[in-house]
Each structure stands twice: as structure tokens, then as C-alpha cells.
Design a protein around this motif. Sequence first.
Motif, PDB file in Angstrom:
ATOM      1  N   MET A  88       0.817  -1.362  -0.136  1.00 39.18           N
ATOM      2  CA  MET A  88       0.063   0.005   0.040  1.00 39.18           C
ATOM      3  C   MET A  88       0.809   1.259   0.097  1.00 39.18           C
ATOM      4  N   LYS A  89       0.759   2.066  -0.944  1.00 42.91           N
ATOM      5  CA  LYS A  89       1.347   3.423  -0.980  1.00 42.91           C
ATOM      6  C   LYS A  89       1.112   4.280   0.036  1.00 42.91           C
ATOM      7  N   LYS A  90       2.143   5.002   0.725  1.00 48.11           N
ATOM      8  CA  LYS A  90       2.090   5.795   1.845  1.00 48.11           C
ATOM      9  C   LYS A  90       2.264   7.311   1.199  1.00 48.11           C
ATOM     10  N   GLY A  91       1.789   8.208   2.238  1.00 47.88           N
ATOM     11  CA  GLY A  91       1.654   9.468   1.798  1.00 47.88           C
ATOM     12  C   GLY A  91       0.405   9.870   1.292  1.00 47.88           C
ATOM     13  N   TRP A  92       0.170  11.090   0.769  1.00 55.53           N
ATOM     14  CA  TRP A  92      -0.964  11.566   0.333  1.00 55.53           C
ATOM     15  C   TRP A  92      -1.288  11.137  -1.223  1.00 55.53           C
ATOM     16  N   GLN A  93      -2.244  10.502  -1.442  1.00 57.70           N
ATOM     17  CA  GLN A  93      -2.806   9.882  -2.646  1.00 57.70           C
ATOM     18  C   GLN A  93      -3.868  10.755  -3.191  1.00 57.70           C
ATOM     19  N   ARG A  94      -3.948  10.136  -4.532  1.00 56.05           N
ATOM     20  CA  ARG A  94      -4.971  10.788  -5.520  1.00 56.05           C
ATOM     21  C   ARG A  94      -6.550  10.792  -4.488  1.00 56.05           C
ATOM     22  N   TYR A  95      -6.623   9.655  -4.155  1.00 51.80           N
ATOM     23  CA  TYR A  95      -7.800   9.383  -3.377  1.00 51.80           C
ATOM     24  C   TYR A  95      -8.287  10.388  -2.294  1.00 51.80           C
ATOM     25  N   HIS A  96      -6.999  10.721  -1.401  1.00 48.93           N
ATOM     26  CA  HIS A  96      -7.049  11.437  -0.413  1.00 48.93           C
ATOM     27  C   HIS A  96      -7.788  13.127  -1.004  1.00 48.93           C
ATOM     28  N   THR A  97      -7.243  13.494  -2.125  1.00 51.55           N
ATOM     29  CA  THR A  97      -7.645  14.858  -2.738  1.00 51.55           C
ATOM     30  C   THR A  97      -9.342  14.633  -3.187  1.00 51.55           C
ATOM     31  N   ILE A  98      -9.555  13.666  -3.573  1.00 53.87           N
ATOM     32  CA  ILE A  98     -11.046  13.241  -3.958  1.00 53.87           C
ATOM     33  C   ILE A  98     -11.956  13.213  -2.652  1.00 53.87           C
ATOM     34  N   TRP A  99     -11.491  12.646  -1.484  1.00 53.81           N
ATOM     35  CA  TRP A  99     -12.064  12.698  -0.299  1.00 53.81           C
ATOM     36  C   TRP A  99     -12.077  14.365   0.210  1.00 53.81           C
ATOM     37  N   THR A 100     -11.176  15.045   0.139  1.00 56.13           N
ATOM     38  CA  THR A 100     -11.238  16.455   0.326  1.00 56.13           C
ATOM     39  C   THR A 100     -12.198  17.232  -0.493  1.00 56.13           C
ATOM     40  N   MET A 101     -12.303  16.923  -1.680  1.00 57.09           N
ATOM     41  CA  MET A 101     -13.239  17.560  -2.512  1.00 57.09           C
ATOM     42  C   MET A 101     -14.773  17.191  -2.260  1.00 57.09           C
ATOM     43  N   LEU A 102     -14.770  16.016  -1.942  1.00 53.55           N
ATOM     44  CA  LEU A 102     -16.367  15.503  -1.615  1.00 53.55           C
ATOM     45  C   LEU A 102     -16.568  16.026  -0.158  1.00 53.55           C
ATOM     46  N   PHE A 103     -15.679  15.921   0.602  1.00 49.47           N
ATOM     47  CA  PHE A 103     -15.824  16.787   2.053  1.00 49.47           C
ATOM     48  C   PHE A 103     -16.374  18.009   1.749  1.00 49.47           C
ATOM     49  N   LEU A 104     -15.805  18.915   0.718  1.00 50.36           N
ATOM     50  CA  LEU A 104     -16.197  20.249   0.658  1.00 50.36           C
ATOM     51  C   LEU A 104     -17.720  20.381  -0.040  1.00 50.36           C
ATOM     52  N   GLY A 105     -17.909  19.406  -0.900  1.00 48.31           N
ATOM     53  CA  GLY A 105     -19.347  19.093  -1.424  1.00 48.31           C
ATOM     54  C   GLY A 105     -20.336  19.058  -0.339  1.00 48.31           C
ATOM     55  N   TRP A 106     -20.069  18.164   0.605  1.00 46.59           N
ATOM     56  CA  TRP A 106     -20.827  17.977   1.701  1.00 46.59           C
ATOM     57  C   TRP A 106     -21.199  19.242   2.738  1.00 46.59           C
ATOM     58  N   PHE A 107     -20.187  19.866   2.752  1.00 47.12           N
ATOM     59  CA  PHE A 107     -20.005  21.297   3.724  1.00 47.12           C
ATOM     60  C   PHE A 107     -20.992  22.045   2.933  1.00 47.12           C
ATOM     61  N   VAL A 108     -20.688  22.614   1.696  1.00 49.91           N
ATOM     62  CA  VAL A 108     -21.602  23.500   1.103  1.00 49.91           C
ATOM     63  C   VAL A 108     -23.042  23.011   0.861  1.00 49.91           C
ATOM     64  N   SER A 109     -23.369  21.623   0.878  1.00 47.33           N
ATOM     65  CA  SER A 109     -24.669  21.009   0.712  1.00 47.33           C
ATOM     66  C   SER A 109     -25.259  21.603   1.862  1.00 47.33           C
ATOM     67  N   TYR A 110     -24.661  21.214   3.062  1.00 47.44           N
ATOM     68  CA  TYR A 110     -25.201  21.177   4.457  1.00 47.44           C
ATOM     69  C   TYR A 110     -25.444  22.638   4.896  1.00 47.44           C
ATOM     70  N   ILE A 111     -24.609  23.464   4.534  1.00 47.42           N
ATOM     71  CA  ILE A 111     -24.752  24.976   4.919  1.00 47.42           C
ATOM     72  C   ILE A 111     -25.989  25.221   4.149  1.00 47.42           C
ATOM     73  N   ASP A 112     -26.090  25.187   2.766  1.00 48.16           N
ATOM     74  CA  ASP A 112     -27.331  25.673   2.033  1.00 48.16           C
ATOM     75  C   ASP A 112     -28.897  25.075   2.713  1.00 48.16           C
ATOM     76  N   ARG A 113     -28.705  23.911   3.034  1.00 53.43           N
ATOM     77  CA  ARG A 113     -30.150  23.374   3.530  1.00 53.43           C
ATOM     78  C   ARG A 113     -30.317  23.772   5.143  1.00 53.43           C
ATOM     79  N   THR A 114     -29.288  23.354   5.872  1.00 55.30           N
ATOM     80  CA  THR A 114     -29.503  23.778   7.332  1.00 55.30           C
ATOM     81  C   THR A 114     -29.978  25.144   7.661  1.00 55.30           C
ATOM     82  N   ALA A 115     -29.293  26.088   6.719  1.00 54.74           N
ATOM     83  CA  ALA A 115     -29.650  27.421   7.076  1.00 54.74           C
ATOM     84  C   ALA A 115     -30.990  27.810   7.210  1.00 54.74           C
ATOM     85  N   THR A 116     -31.865  26.948   6.494  1.00 59.45           N
ATOM     86  CA  THR A 116     -33.367  27.270   6.443  1.00 59.45           C
ATOM     87  C   THR A 116     -33.832  27.250   7.935  1.00 59.45           C
TER      88      THR A 116
END
Length: 489
Positions: free
Chosen positions: A1-29
Amino acid sequence: MKKGWQRYHTIWTMLFLGWFVSYIDRTATGPIITWMIDNKVSFFSDVPNPHEFGGLIGSLFFAGFMLIQFPAGFLGDKFGYRPVIILCILWSGVATLLTGLTGGLVMFVLLRILLGLGEGVLYSNDRSYIVFNTPAEKVGLGMGVVITGLSVGLTAATIGTPLLLKLAQPVMGKESWRFPFFLLGVISLLVLLLMFKYMRPSPERINSAKPESPGIKEYYGRALIQLCLYSAVFLAIIMGIYFACTQLNFSGVAIAFILTALTPLLILYLYKTKKSDVHPVLMNRNLIFLYLSAIAIMWHLWFYGFWSVAIVKEFGGGALIGAALVASFNGIAGIIGFPLGGVISDRVAHKLNGRRNVLALLTGILTITIFGFAMYLQMGNRHLVVMSVILFVSGLFFFALQPVAHALTAEIAPEGKHGTAFGMWNLIAEIGAVLSPVVSGFLRDSTDSWGAPLYLDGALMGISCLLILAISAHSVPIPFRKKGALPIK
């Protein structure tokens, strides 16, 4: 298994941001509606049952969110997970911006429904994209890390929305409710640009995948056309029900139950028209128990997500901002709970009924904490620190159980049907989200207390625990299963 930062870590980060903005938009209501009720502004100036009416607006959002779930998974499997995720964030940002510009109740409701229809496509495609890009032994962790964005967005909106309202009030007065929608819409569109640029699979993953794999497909135009067609149909149905029921003077609770009746009708329609796609993820007892158990998860999430500030405020939480700070401890717990649940899920995956048992245990403990919180408040206790601690502990178990449920769904679902299975999971689960805001608001108006909604929340979570215990597993260790759904004993 490769060590260090991998591409899937970047994808996790971007999807994390997707969930973040999705929930601020709906929770604000929720906080915005609480502020509008307190200040009797706009279409809340003379409503006789404001909490029920406010909950209905939330329920209409989740009606759109609910109905798009299965089509969302189907669209992702057909046109690619990444394009559908990108379109979701674009749709969310635009709908949120337009909500701040709306001039009346009908447009406000319509745009909230549209937001639900757009944001509803995230879950099934996000979960599937994680499975595609992540090493098998880290799938649970990836799901936990990514969905932590939900918790951060939930917390940010719970605390930040009242602050934004207070900031805007000297300038905008009773129109201050518009300001959070403007700002949050812009934030969503900025995140969209980051996701579009950085959320791509690694070259190795692309080269090793089959050309027809939804993990590498990128049909933006086709996906958008299909999403618009589905959304137009569902929007017409929801608005038609809303207008018809309003003319007949139906209560908000009655409207919500009518909307949830659309779920079995949609499932029946999909089974008749897309039997080859639906049958593998619907005619499986284990998956059915998981789907039904998830109704309580969404009920709890949006009971607290929509009304937690109002609950704390009523039980001694002081002003709106102070109540928001106390209520935020429930969401903050997800920052620990989500990844912790993912790690635990991966570590027990090799054991017979490993994930099932952990999920049942976490759900059972959560049920106890819900009843404990309800009894504490009903006994007349008002200590804000104690309330914060109870909400944090409850949130810890609640958010930890979700990546376990997601990973369990992924391992039970047949290969090539992950998007469809996750779509069905959330389609049925969102019944809880549709009913929770308005039923809880109705009980609050009827009893003049949040006690009854809290006890109902605990009872539903207890039923969810029993459904999870009904799931059976094959004796072969799950990680070594090659394909197909788990056999039923």
C-alpha cells in the motif's frame, strides 16, 4: 500500500467540501425560519401555527430531495458519478442565491423544492465515487472522512446563520433573512470550481477501469438533461400537491404524509419500468431492513438539524445566537464521530456480522441518549453546559453510525449497483426527513412543548435498532466476497 498523500485523499477532500456546502445551504433554512417566526416577518407575520408551517417548508424541500434519490443513483451509474456530483453543487449554489432574491411564499417554496431536487443527487453518487476511487480496506474510513463535511456544514450553518442575520439587521432590517442565502450561494459556487478542477481519478485508476465504468464516465450534457427532466416532473407533482392541499385547507402534517406516499408509488413505477435495475437492490431482505432502519436516521438528523436551535432556545438557551452555540455541539460531534465510525467499520468488516453488530450497538446507545436528553429537559433542568454535553455525546454516536450503515450497504449491494442501492437507501430514508420537520413542529404547537417530539424521536430510533438486528450475514468473511449480494439464511 502506498504511503503519503494519494489521489483518493484529494477526492475525499473535494467531496468533503461538497458535503459542507450542501449542508450549509439546507441547514440555514431552520435558523432563518426560527428568526422569521420570532420577528414575525414576511410570510410568517400572521401564521396561526408557525412551527408547523415552517416545518412544512422543510418537508417540501425533503420531498424533492427524497424523490430524486433513486433517479440520482441511476443517473450516476449511467452518465458517471463525477458529472452528477458537479451538477449537484452547481444547482445548489444557484438555487440558494435565487432564494435570497425571491419575493414571496410561492417562489420561496418552489426554490426550496428545487434545492432539494438538486442536492438530492449527491449522496448516492458521492458514496459510489468513494467506493470506486478508494482501496477496499479504506472504504469505511473514506466514507467517514468525507461525510464529516456534513457535520462541519451543519455546525457552521447552525452557528453562522444567526450571526449573519444579526450582522445584516442594521442594514437590511426585516429583509435580513435574505443575506445568508446570498453569501452561502456564493460559497457553494466557489467550492464548485475547486471540485471541477481537482476531483478526478488517478491515471492508474482510469487505465485499470472498464470503459463503461461509471467511475470514469463524464457525460455532463446528458446527465443535466435527464436531471432537469426528472426535476421538472417531480417539481410539478410536489407543487401540485401543495396547491391542491392548500386549497382544501389540509394541515401541514397531512400534506407531508401525502408527499411520503409518493415513495412507494415511485418504487412501484421503477420496478415496473426498470425491473432489471431495481430488482437486485430491492428484492434483498438485508437491504430492505437497512433501508427501513435509515428512516429514523433521517428523522433524527432533520429533527435536530431543523429545530435544535428552537428547542434549546425554548428550554433556557437564551437568545438565538446563544441557543445556536449550544445546539452546535451536536453537529460538532460529527467531526469526531464520522471518521471514528468509518475506522471502526473497517476494523470489524472481517468478522461475521461485524458491521451489523456495531451499527446496532451505536443505534441502541443513541436511543438511550435521546431519551436521556428528553427526560433531562422535561424535568425542568436548564443548565446549558449539561445540555451541550448531552448533545455532543448523542451526536458522537449518531454520526459514527452513519458511515457504518453506508459501508454495510456497499458490501451487501451487488457489484455495479452501488449507485442504485445508495439511491434506494436514501429514497426510503428520506421519508423520515420529509415528516420530521412538520410533524415535530405540529407536536410543538399542539403541546406547547418540544418534549413530545423528543420522545417520538427516541422511539423511532429504537425501532431502527431492532430492524438492524434483523439483518443476517453469510458465514464467509465479507471482505473476501467476490460479487453479488449477501445470501440470506
